[in-house]
Scaffold this motif. Structure first.
Motif, PDB file in Angstrom:
ATOM      1  N   TRP A  91      10.303  -1.864 -58.396  1.00  0.00           N
ATOM      2  CA  TRP A  91       9.103  -1.010 -58.893  1.00  0.00           C
ATOM      3  C   TRP A  91       9.535   0.435 -58.435  1.00  0.00           C
ATOM      4  O   TRP A  91       9.283   1.505 -58.909  1.00  0.00           O
ATOM      5  CB  TRP A  91       7.861  -1.516 -58.159  1.00  0.00           C
ATOM      6  N   SER A 142       9.259   3.283 -61.047  1.00  0.00           N
ATOM      7  CA  SER A 142       8.212   4.399 -60.769  1.00  0.00           C
ATOM      8  C   SER A 142       8.694   5.583 -60.493  1.00  0.00           C
ATOM      9  O   SER A 142       7.979   6.684 -61.168  1.00  0.00           O
ATOM     10  CB  SER A 142       7.257   3.954 -59.692  1.00  0.00           C
ATOM     11  N   GLY A 199       7.630   8.230 -63.398  1.00  0.00           N
ATOM     12  CA  GLY A 199       6.200   8.867 -62.966  1.00  0.00           C
ATOM     13  C   GLY A 199       5.245   7.812 -62.774  1.00  0.00           C
ATOM     14  O   GLY A 199       4.264   8.461 -62.886  1.00  0.00           O
ATOM     15  N   LEU A 200       5.258   6.616 -62.279  1.00  0.00           N
ATOM     16  CA  LEU A 200       4.187   5.720 -62.260  1.00  0.00           C
ATOM     17  C   LEU A 200       3.731   5.864 -61.070  1.00  0.00           C
ATOM     18  O   LEU A 200       4.215   5.967 -59.930  1.00  0.00           O
ATOM     19  CB  LEU A 200       4.735   4.368 -62.833  1.00  0.00           C
ATOM     20  N   ALA A 201       2.422   5.217 -60.892  1.00  0.00           N
ATOM     21  CA  ALA A 201       1.784   5.356 -59.483  1.00  0.00           C
ATOM     22  C   ALA A 201       1.483   3.788 -59.116  1.00  0.00           C
ATOM     23  O   ALA A 201       1.634   3.109 -59.909  1.00  0.00           O
ATOM     24  CB  ALA A 201       0.399   5.907 -59.726  1.00  0.00           C
ATOM     25  N   GLU A 202       1.033   3.654 -57.816  1.00  0.00           N
ATOM     26  CA  GLU A 202       0.774   2.286 -57.426  1.00  0.00           C
ATOM     27  C   GLU A 202      -0.185   1.486 -58.169  1.00  0.00           C
ATOM     28  O   GLU A 202      -0.228   0.314 -58.403  1.00  0.00           O
ATOM     29  CB  GLU A 202       0.462   2.236 -55.842  1.00  0.00           C
ATOM     30  N   SER A 203      -1.295   2.378 -58.881  1.00  0.00           N
ATOM     31  CA  SER A 203      -2.418   1.840 -59.703  1.00  0.00           C
ATOM     32  C   SER A 203      -1.571   1.254 -60.848  1.00  0.00           C
ATOM     33  O   SER A 203      -2.190   0.228 -61.476  1.00  0.00           O
ATOM     34  CB  SER A 203      -3.234   2.706 -59.963  1.00  0.00           C
ATOM     35  N   ASP A 204      -0.625   1.814 -61.498  1.00  0.00           N
ATOM     36  CA  ASP A 204       0.156   1.129 -62.715  1.00  0.00           C
ATOM     37  C   ASP A 204       0.824  -0.069 -62.267  1.00  0.00           C
ATOM     38  O   ASP A 204       0.771  -1.169 -63.073  1.00  0.00           O
ATOM     39  CB  ASP A 204       1.113   2.207 -62.936  1.00  0.00           C
ATOM     40  N   SER A 214      -4.450  -2.628 -54.929  1.00  0.00           N
ATOM     41  CA  SER A 214      -3.278  -1.678 -55.285  1.00  0.00           C
ATOM     42  C   SER A 214      -3.988  -0.494 -55.629  1.00  0.00           C
ATOM     43  O   SER A 214      -3.545   0.693 -55.538  1.00  0.00           O
ATOM     44  CB  SER A 214      -2.558  -2.438 -56.598  1.00  0.00           C
ATOM     45  N   TRP A 233      -4.582   1.558 -52.326  1.00  0.00           N
ATOM     46  CA  TRP A 233      -3.433   1.535 -51.248  1.00  0.00           C
ATOM     47  C   TRP A 233      -3.130   3.117 -50.982  1.00  0.00           C
ATOM     48  O   TRP A 233      -3.000   3.379 -49.828  1.00  0.00           O
ATOM     49  CB  TRP A 233      -2.218   0.913 -52.023  1.00  0.00           C
ATOM     50  N   ASN A 234      -3.302   4.012 -52.099  1.00  0.00           N
ATOM     51  CA  ASN A 234      -3.038   5.301 -51.801  1.00  0.00           C
ATOM     52  C   ASN A 234      -4.030   5.844 -50.630  1.00  0.00           C
ATOM     53  O   ASN A 234      -3.666   6.684 -49.873  1.00  0.00           O
ATOM     54  CB  ASN A 234      -2.949   6.336 -52.835  1.00  0.00           C
TER      55      ASN A 234
END
Length: 391
Positions: free
Chosen positions: A31, A35, A39-44, A359, A362-363
């Motif tokens: 991951w 990511s 450019g993916l986020a933790e939500s992805d 998830s 998390w941020n």
């Protein structure tokens, strides 16, 4: 070759299970690099993990309702599922970062896993019926190691493209499918009546003892997969505090998740003298306590928190085979299959909101998301206690 494999059926099935279930969290292991590149986020990450879970639930229910698992040989279904799962996992490389294509590939992977994990249990009964209880602990232990395996492969391929560990998982799944196909279905395959009426499975929940065990399992599942999803994020936070880079995250993630295999096997041995419920209760108590205490440990040394995660990795899954054993004993004999199918489907269904919540937050919350896992062990312990009082 076949005769050699048939001399050692349990190791073959366990090894195939390890290889096949490496597909489950294959993208989680890569991951960080995946990511960063796309450019993916933790939500992805949560979305893609949810897709696998949803596919597994759909596949499990489809096998139960259609009776496909009883109409065709278990080894053939295992092989076909491994082949299609390997293709879906590899196909994710082409669709990575493209919504909804990436989610569809992960959903397809989950569908195929429904023909690997549950069929592995069936094959154990077919080949080693006298040792099915002990073998179940090994199978869940291999599921745990299979979940951790992508992290190990990512650590071993550090600096290489993130696609490589995914292709490696697909190759392992193919190998596992071939091993089981060569092994065959086994001489003690239990007789079944084809379709599994799910109403019979739901009717088992009317029994206080089965309802208590199922409730304990539901609470356990709320915590388990959400924790596994969070492991690389929790480890990354502690390594950042130590001033370390990301290179150690895959290795430590493998250690934390993989330690659960020792918890499963050790719990299985203890259950021979203490009983399955004793093991399940203690595992829920330990993991529940860590859900509550971990967020308050922020100021402690990172090395200590990494050690706490290792303990958590052991406790969080040690109760899983024990709940399966308890459910098989407490369900009506004539509807064991449908009862377990319903229990597993509901349990995996509960992983969806747990993963989505933790998830997604998390941020904003960081390590405090561990508190969202606490209702699982609490409910599980309450359900087991209530069942004892009703008995």
């Amino acid at each position: 070759m076949t005769s050699l494999l048939q001399r050692y059926p349990l190791p073959v099935i366990v090894l195939a299970q390890l290889f096949g279930t490496s597909l489950w969290f294959s993208i989680n292991g890569v991951w960080l690099s995946l990511s960063a590149e796309l450019g993916l986020a933790e939500s992805d990450l949560g979305r893609l993990t949810l897709s696998v879970q949803a596919g597994f639930i759909a596949g499990t229910l489809a096998l139960a309702v259609t009776g496909l698992a009883d109409r065709f040989g278990a080894s053939r279904i295992f092989l076909i599922s491994s082949l299609l799962g390997a293709l879906a996992n590899a196909g994710f490389v082409a669709g990575a970062g493209v919504f909804p294509l990436d989610s569809l590939f992960r959903f397809a992977t989950g569908l195929c896993l429904a023909g690997i994990y549950p069929l592995g249990m069936k094959l154990v009964i077919a080949w080693t019926p006298k040792y099915a209880g002990a073998a179940l602990a090994w199978l869940v232990g291999m599921l745990t190691l299979g979940t951790a395996l992508p992290h190990l492969m990512r650590g071993a391929t550090a600096g290489m493209p993130w696609e490589w560990p995914l292709f490696a998982s697909s190759c392992l799944a193919l190998l596992g499918g071939l091993l089981v196909f060569l092994l065959g279905d086994g001489p003690h395959l239990p007789k079944t009546s084809g379709r599994l009426p799910l109403r019979q499975g739901l009717s088992a929940l009317r029994l206080p003892r089965f309802r208590a065990v199922a409730g304990g399992y539901f609470g356990h599942m709320w915590e388990l997969y959400a924790f596994w999803t969070l492991v690389p994020l929790l480890i990354g936070r502690e390594l950042q505090r130590l001033g370390q880079g990301d290179a150690l995250i895959p290795w430590l993630s493998f250690a934390v998740i993989g330690m659960g295999a020792a918890g499963c096997i050790g719990g299985g041995r203890i259950s021979r003298t203490r009983g399955s419920e004793w093991v399940a209760r203690r595992a829920l108590m330990v993991s529940g306590a860590l859900c509550l205490l971990y967020p308050w440990m922020n100021g402690l040394p990172p090395e200590l928190l990494l050690a706490v995660l290792l303990v958590w990795g052991v406790a969080v899954v040690a109760d899983s085979p024990q709940f399966s054993a308890l459910a098989a004993v407490t369900a009506p004999k004539e509807t064991v299959g449908s009862s377990l199918a319903v229990m597993n489907a509901v349990g995996f269904g509960l992983t969806l909101p747990a993963i989505w919540l933790t998830s997604g937050l998390w941020n904003a919350w960081g390590g405090w998301v561990a508190l969202l896992l606490l209702p699982g062990p609490v409910f599980g312990l309450w359900s087991l206690s209530r069942g004892k009082s009703e008995a």
